[in-house]
Design an enzyme around this catalytic site. Sequence first.
Site, PDB file in Angstrom:
ATOM      1  N   ASP A  83       0.729  -1.397  -0.068  1.00 49.24           N
ATOM      2  CA  ASP A  83       0.177  -0.047   0.183  1.00 49.24           C
ATOM      3  C   ASP A  83       0.705   1.325  -0.230  1.00 49.24           C
ATOM      4  OD1 ASP A  83       1.139  -0.111   2.501  1.00 49.24           O
ATOM      5  OD2 ASP A  83      -0.546  -1.021   3.569  1.00 49.24           O
TER       6      ASP A  83
ATOM      7  N   ARG B  99       3.053   7.813   9.895  1.00 51.59           N
ATOM      8  CA  ARG B  99       3.008   8.883   9.434  1.00 51.59           C
ATOM      9  C   ARG B  99       1.884   9.478  10.450  1.00 51.59           C
ATOM     10  NH1 ARG B  99       3.745  12.326   5.090  1.00 51.59           N
ATOM     11  NH2 ARG B  99       4.402  10.386   3.934  1.00 51.59           N
TER      12      ARG B  99
ATOM     13  N   GLU C 123      -0.433  -8.975  -1.404  1.00 51.88           N
ATOM     14  CA  GLU C 123      -1.101  -8.451  -0.147  1.00 51.88           C
ATOM     15  C   GLU C 123      -2.090  -7.710  -0.343  1.00 51.88           C
ATOM     16  OE1 GLU C 123       1.798  -8.003   3.362  1.00 51.88           O
ATOM     17  OE2 GLU C 123       0.828  -5.855   3.039  1.00 51.88           O
TER      18      GLU C 123
ATOM     19  N   GLU D 267      -2.007   4.814   3.624  1.00 50.38           N
ATOM     20  CA  GLU D 267      -2.037   3.481   3.043  1.00 50.38           C
ATOM     21  C   GLU D 267      -3.447   2.852   2.831  1.00 50.38           C
ATOM     22  OE1 GLU D 267       2.004   4.378   5.095  1.00 50.38           O
ATOM     23  OE2 GLU D 267      -0.213   4.654   5.590  1.00 50.38           O
TER      24      GLU D 267
ATOM     25  N   HIS E 205      13.634   4.698  12.765  1.00 50.66           N
ATOM     26  CA  HIS E 205      13.476   4.692  11.337  1.00 50.66           C
ATOM     27  C   HIS E 205      14.437   5.630  10.836  1.00 50.66           C
ATOM     28  CE1 HIS E 205      11.029   5.759   7.740  1.00 50.66           C
ATOM     29  NE2 HIS E 205      10.739   4.399   7.839  1.00 50.66           N
TER      30      HIS E 205
ATOM     31  N   HIS F 246       7.210   4.506  13.393  1.00 51.66           N
ATOM     32  CA  HIS F 246       7.329   5.143  12.435  1.00 51.66           C
ATOM     33  C   HIS F 246       6.240   5.645  11.466  1.00 51.66           C
ATOM     34  CE1 HIS F 246       6.113   1.334  10.104  1.00 51.66           C
ATOM     35  NE2 HIS F 246       6.235   2.335   8.952  1.00 51.66           N
TER      36      HIS F 246
END
Length: 397
Positions: free
Chosen positions: A99, A214, A121, A135, A245, A212
């Site tokens: 994604d 967003r 996936e 995503e 990250h 990590h």
Amino acid sequence: MNKRKRIAIVVGTRPEAIKLAPVAHELSRTRWAQPVLVTTGQHGPVVHETLACFGLRAQVELTLPPGPHSVSDLTAGLLSGLGKGLSSPATHAVVVQGDTSSALAGAMAGFFSSIPVVHVEAGLRSGDLRSPFPEEAHRRMIAEVCDLHLAPTHAARRNLLAERVRADRILVTGNTVIDAVVSASRRAPVGDDPVPRRAARDGAPLVLVTAHRRENWGEPIRRIGRAVAILSHQYPEVTFVVAAHMNPLVRTALEESLPGRPNVQLPGPIPYDAFARLLARSILAITDSGGIQEEAAAFGLPVLVTRDNTERTEGIDSGIARLVGTDESEIVAAAEKEFAREGAPWGTGAANLPFVRRNPYGDGRAARRCAAACGWLLGLTPRPPDMPDIPMDLPKE
């Protein structure tokens, strides 16, 4: 004359490299496929380093302008580059995974060029279009333009059917990350393997921490860091490996909330094979990563998911994962519960205690099914059978 079909495999991020590497290997073993790895530059050199862990390298390398990119600028740049990258020589299928912006751009570029699109996936859904952002929107848009949906689980298949995706265009394969992480964890270290050795601290139990996403940037990640700081004080015998990250905003937030502690390690990016070995010997993962929720299940490792929802519902249903959000008191309380289950304080060897939970994400043969499904889509091989439904009948807490 080469009669093999050119299969473009779009890889933009480290997780895509991990999950698509087994598919590239399986396609290369067929008589009919010529897999071509196309890297987009989204995650930079770490993608090439990760592919190298699996003995792979890109055949087509795209680049992005330096500096930060908004989601819209990133997607536009990727779409333009991939549109050109897929046009010559002739491509017979495009494989995207998950994604990311690279996956969305790859699917759109294939669709615009009338090239069949295969989505590895497929079918994960959180139910909230803005979480995870962007995503959840990406994966729904990819579903609209792809020709073959390779669902990792039967729950993902049900999500696709609920959206009126044709049943004959869905195949349940299992998740390719299980293939990848088990293979990598069994690989012997080549030369120095500093992170697992340094983190081991004379056999101390390990907790792996990542953050990590967003939607967690800023204060939520600081709360995660503060929770780890509290736990590191309460459990000095435990080593906490915080795999920060590469994004400087994320790393800075974690470093600011984690004052120097002898039992907290903050390494830079960890090579995937070393990461897999680290995961295999941990007793707990605290993460907002979707991939780690799946990878941990390969080792029966309990996971505290620092998000408000997850598209990996199978882990929640099986009891191997628990949603805890980003409130530091909730994270600490959930970790204390897991430590109590482990029998803290730990004796020697406790970090290797086996878990008996089932892995709901696959049987290690997902990449083989993905490759066979690509052959079926192109009319070259029989349709492979779906992965058997894995019963999740172990009792929850």
